[in-house]
Design a protein around this motif. Structure first.
Motif: not given
Length: 291
Positions: A42-44, A213-218
């Motif tokens: 998630a951080f990545t 991917s970033g939006a999904f993890e956010v």
């Protein structure tokens, strides 16, 4: 996660995201060597939003032309032969493999794939693949014995088939140690593309996948509350600033330099990791992810 950890990890993300050395592997290794908890997938994914913002700014003119032409091609048939409009479709097509595999293999990406033995193996194997691809490109550019230099392809030659192959290469980077840029650029070199063309498409192709991917993890992190938002956002800003500087340097480097320094670095690092894991100095398994 402390603010100092976020500073270091943000710098690592920015400095390694666009080089063919695997940013996810270096984040994992930095935490392991420092005795910190694994920053986690998630951080990545979230800090990669910072580096992709650097891509958006650096290639803003190209991206603006592509988006404008692509939208116009939806309503104007004559625009569908326009190269920029076609690039819009090719970025979409090339993003399909990593989108499908990213969702399908999510549990493996966040778990077993982060084993340091896998990371080390990928560093070595993909490093050798990059070296072979780089050597082939160099022989084409300079000419071989009894053979004149060979003209390599540009993005004007990119079609759906090659776009999908680029996409499959990018999907391999779901495994830490592979490297998104390393996999896609070497794939492009094997298909006969110039270094600059392969790198440019690699960076453009990464935009939808990384931002999604970033939006999904956010979204997941907001609902589950397992991310330390202050340090993570700080790391994202650091990743953006350092990443922008690396893009500018790397695009100049690849125009007339070999990838071999990165190849030797990857192989050496992989061997060191295997030795340290074998000696029990490093645990192959990630410590509990930092929150």
């Amino acid at each position: 996660m402390s603010w100092f950890e976020s500073l270091v990890l943000g710098l690592v993300q920015g400095l390694t995201e666009f080089l063919p050395v695997s940013s996810s592997a270096h984040l994992r290794l930095t935490a392991a060597f420092s005795g910190w908890k694994d920053p986690g997938a998630a951080f990545t994914a979230i800090t990669q939003i910072g580096t992709e913002t650097a891509v958006l700014i650096y290639f803003r003119k190209d991206i603006g032309r592509i988006i404008s032409s692509w939208f116009r091609s939806l309503f104007d048939k004559t625009m569908r032969r326009n190269h920029d409009a076609q690039m819009g479709w090719l970025v979409i097509v090339g993003s399909i493999p990593i989108g499908v595999l990213g969702v399908t293999l999510k549990d493996q990406i966040e778990g077993p794939f982060r084993d340091l033995r896998i990371t080390a193996t990928m560093l070595i194997v993909v490093g050798l693949v990059i070296g072979i691809a780089d050597r082939m490109a160099a022989l084409d550019e300079t000419g071989r014995r009894h053979r004149a230099p060979k003209q390599r392809k540009t993005l004007e030659n990119l079609g759906v088939k090659d776009g999908l192959i680029f996409g499959l290469c990018q999907a391999c980077a779901l495994i830490p140690g592979v490297s998104r840029s390393g996999a896609t650029i070497s794939g492009g070199l094997f298909m006969g593309y110039k270094r600059e063309a392969a790198a440019r498409y690699s960076f453009l192709l990464a935009i939808p996948a990384v931002l999604a991917s970033g939006a999904f993890e956010v979204k997941d992190s907001l609902s589950e509350g397992h991310v330390a938002w202050g340090p993570t956002l700080f790391a994202t800003v650091i990743a953006f600033a350092s990443g922008y500087a690396v893009i500018a340097w790397f695009m100049k480097w690849i125009s007339n330099k070999s990838f071999m320094p990165f190849v030797w670095y990857r192989v050496a690092l992989g061997i060191v990791i295997i030795a340290l894991v074998g000696a029990g100095v490093l645990s192959p398994h990630a410590a509990e992810s930092a929150g």
